[in-house]
Design a protein around this motif. Structure first.
Motif, PDB file in Angstrom:
ATOM      1  N   PRO B  37       0.759  -1.240  -0.010  1.00  9.87           N
ATOM      2  CA  PRO B  37      -0.038   0.021   0.155  1.00  9.87           C
ATOM      3  C   PRO B  37       0.837   1.130   0.110  1.00  9.87           C
ATOM      4  N   ALA B  38       2.018   1.033   0.140  1.00 12.75           N
ATOM      5  CA  ALA B  38       2.969   2.239   0.419  1.00 12.75           C
ATOM      6  C   ALA B  38       4.033   2.304  -0.918  1.00 12.75           C
ATOM      7  N   GLU B  40       3.851   3.323  -4.013  1.00 13.90           N
ATOM      8  CA  GLU B  40       4.089   4.616  -4.734  1.00 13.90           C
ATOM      9  C   GLU B  40       4.894   5.778  -4.048  1.00 13.90           C
ATOM     10  N   PHE B  41       5.259   5.531  -2.775  1.00 10.75           N
ATOM     11  CA  PHE B  41       6.214   6.297  -2.162  1.00 10.75           C
ATOM     12  C   PHE B  41       7.513   5.764  -1.974  1.00 10.75           C
ATOM     13  N   TRP B  68      12.302   2.137   4.507  1.00 13.90           N
ATOM     14  CA  TRP B  68      11.926   3.237   5.607  1.00 13.90           C
ATOM     15  C   TRP B  68      10.559   3.506   5.276  1.00 13.90           C
ATOM     16  N   SER B  69      10.012   3.417   4.164  1.00 12.70           N
ATOM     17  CA  SER B  69       8.554   3.285   3.587  1.00 12.70           C
ATOM     18  C   SER B  69       7.651   2.090   4.135  1.00 12.70           C
ATOM     19  N   CYS B  70       8.185   1.310   4.610  1.00 15.23           N
ATOM     20  CA  CYS B  70       7.471  -0.152   4.661  1.00 15.23           C
ATOM     21  C   CYS B  70       6.708   0.135   6.135  1.00 15.23           C
ATOM     22  N   SER B  71       5.481  -0.067   6.101  1.00  7.85           N
ATOM     23  CA  SER B  71       4.600   0.073   7.446  1.00  7.85           C
ATOM     24  C   SER B  71       4.580  -1.155   8.132  1.00  7.85           C
ATOM     25  N   SER B  72       5.097  -2.262   7.832  1.00  8.52           N
ATOM     26  CA  SER B  72       5.179  -3.603   8.261  1.00  8.52           C
ATOM     27  C   SER B  72       3.844  -4.130   8.537  1.00  8.52           C
ATOM     28  N   CYS B  73       3.136  -4.326   7.338  1.00  7.95           N
ATOM     29  CA  CYS B  73       1.615  -4.756   7.296  1.00  7.95           C
ATOM     30  C   CYS B  73       1.737  -6.084   6.953  1.00  7.95           C
ATOM     31  N   TYR B  91      12.594  -4.955   7.807  1.00  8.23           N
ATOM     32  CA  TYR B  91      13.097  -4.691   9.139  1.00  8.23           C
ATOM     33  C   TYR B  91      14.685  -4.978   9.376  1.00  8.23           C
ATOM     34  N   ILE B 108      13.239  10.434   8.175  1.00  6.19           N
ATOM     35  CA  ILE B 108      12.594  10.730   9.753  1.00  6.19           C
ATOM     36  C   ILE B 108      12.939   9.350  10.430  1.00  6.19           C
ATOM     37  N   GLY B 109      12.833   8.387   9.701  1.00  8.01           N
ATOM     38  CA  GLY B 109      12.708   6.829  10.314  1.00  8.01           C
ATOM     39  C   GLY B 109      13.860   6.376  11.197  1.00  8.01           C
TER      40      GLY B 109
END
Lengths: 242, 187
Positions: B37-38, B40-41, B68-73, B91, B108-109
């Motif tokens: 879901p991330a 495109e970023f 760093w754009s991974c939201s771990s879903c 991770y 920022i991560g």
């Protein structure tokens, strides 16, 4: 860190219940890793000994919704409901980590248990495609743009399906969907006003608990329409009694 | 004389204890990229990134914002037909890039992760009002105003605590963590 929390529960002989999907996922899988890997368990127990703690992996890790669905049971809940939320369209939002990574033979794409709970409290579960899509999680801090986009997608899908309320099972998802809804509106020029409620708030309403005791009134996206609906139902019920 | 590990081998070793299959079993199908879901970023899709690791493009991988754009879903992980734990890989790359101190400057991560861990070691709990100043300045003026509006709205509703709380036995927690991770200085 997770093992320490599990060890504290184990010391008291208690099950471990997490209200948050991320906490649940970490605790659940840490417990499994410690049960299956004696070397890892030795290493972790060496560290825990610095705090006079020890872990055997005997604690059961559960998410709060499993307590209601598996331990209490939907039938029991249905019997206890005094104010069924009839006609309220509730979108069950599973998010990611309650159903992923995969545990045993669970359905990671289209789970149904949350719908069951929503039906049990008399409401109508909304069928929508993004119920297990991610809310962005902590990207709301580290990659704001990406997270707002992910929240936008979820809100749009819920809005397309005429959702009255989104029900969540994780405080983090709740924050992203609810607290950041105004930022999404400003960013995308949308006009979403869909309250997000932690599932126990809806459950509490159906069980007749006073809204104030459920933390209702502290939200940024007003739950007033939901409450209005709830109260009109009550009036309707009373009229029926007369 | 030990031969030096390639970058690809190093990353594979980081995943050695993980549940999934090794990354060299990747068939480059792109299910992960289609699922994410991330995506495109991200400057490279997860599929491309895995290919880059295989090609030992170390600098390009570490300077990517993908992990760093991974939201771990875990959506890619459960769908990967080769059974690779792609989220676990993301991770691992976060840890590796912080360990090597090599990452994109404006992210920022990495800084957030560091201040988060330091905060937990100090109090045992997360406390947003202290964390926020460490990252909010990177949001730009508009983002900072947005965050200030959100924070004040939460405060007015009584949803922002004013004082951090320490857990009981924080010193024991620190001793515990020291037994696992060397936190600087001779023990």
């Amino acid at each position: 860190m997770v093992a320490r929390n599990l060890a504290l529960a184990e010391k008291e002989g208690l099950d471990f219940v997490a209200p948050c999907s991320g906490c649940y996922k970490n605790a659940y899988f840490t417990n499994i890793h410690l049960q299956e890997d004696p070397d890892l368990a030795d290493h972790i127990n060496f560290a825990l000994a610095a705090d006079n703690l020890h872990i055997d992996g005997t604690t059961q890790v559960k998410h709060l919704i499993e307590v209601f669905i598996d331990d209490v049971g939907l039938e029991e809940i249905e019997k206890t409901v005094t104010r069924p939320l009839k006609g309220l369209r509730v979108a069950p939002y599973y998010g990611c980590q309650l159903v992923r990574p995969k545990k045993d033979d669970e359905d990671v794409e289209n789970p149904q248990f949350f719908e069951g709970l929503i039906s049990a409290i008399g409401a109508d579960p909304v069928d929508y495609g993004t119920k297990t899509r991610c809310c962005g999680g902590s990207l709301i801090i580290t990659n704001r743009k990406a997270a707002l986009d992910m929240v936008y997608e979820l809100l749009q899908d819920a809005a397309n399906r005429n959702t009255d309320v989104i029900a969540t099972i994780c405080p983090m998802c709740n924050i992203n969907l609810e607290v950041y809804q105004r930022q999404v509106n400003r960013e995308y020029g949308t006009d979403f006003s869909i309250p997000a409620m932690y599932f126990t708030q809806l459950l509490g309403l159906a069980l007749g608990v006073a809204p104030g005791r459920l933390g209702i009134g502290k939200e940024l996206v007003s739950m007033a329409p939901t409450l209005l609906f709830y109260q009109s139902e009550q009036v309707g019920d009373r009229a029926g009694e007369r | 004389m030990a031969t030096e590990l390639t970058f690809s081998e190093e990353i594979s070793n980081l995943l050695y204890a993980a549940e999934g299959n090794p990354i060299n079993t990747c068939i480059q199908c792109g299910t992960c990229a289609g699922t994410c879901p991330a995506v495109e970023f991200m400057d490279h899709t997860p599929r491309v990134l895995i290919g880059m690791i295989g090609a030992n493009l170390k600098d390009e991988v570490l300077n990517s914002n993908t992990f760093w754009s991974c939201s771990s879903c875990y959506h890619c992980t459960v769908r990967c037909p080769a059974g690779i734990d792609i989220t676990g890989l993301m991770y691992a790359l976060k840890r590796y890039s912080m360990w090597k101190e090599q990452y994109q400057e404006d992210l920022i991560g990495p800084e957030f992760s560091e201040s988060f861990v330091k905060m937990i070691m100090r109090t045992g709990r997360s406390f947003e009002p202290v964390l926020a100043p460490t990252y909010v300045t990177k949001y730009g003026t508009r983002g900072m105003i947005e965050e200030a509006r959100t924070a004040s709205a939460l405060f007015l509703k009584g949803r922002l605590p004013m004082l951090p709380k320490k857990i009981k036995g924080i010193e024991n927690l620190r001793q515990m963590v020291k037994r696992i991770i060397p936190v600087g200085g001779p023990s």
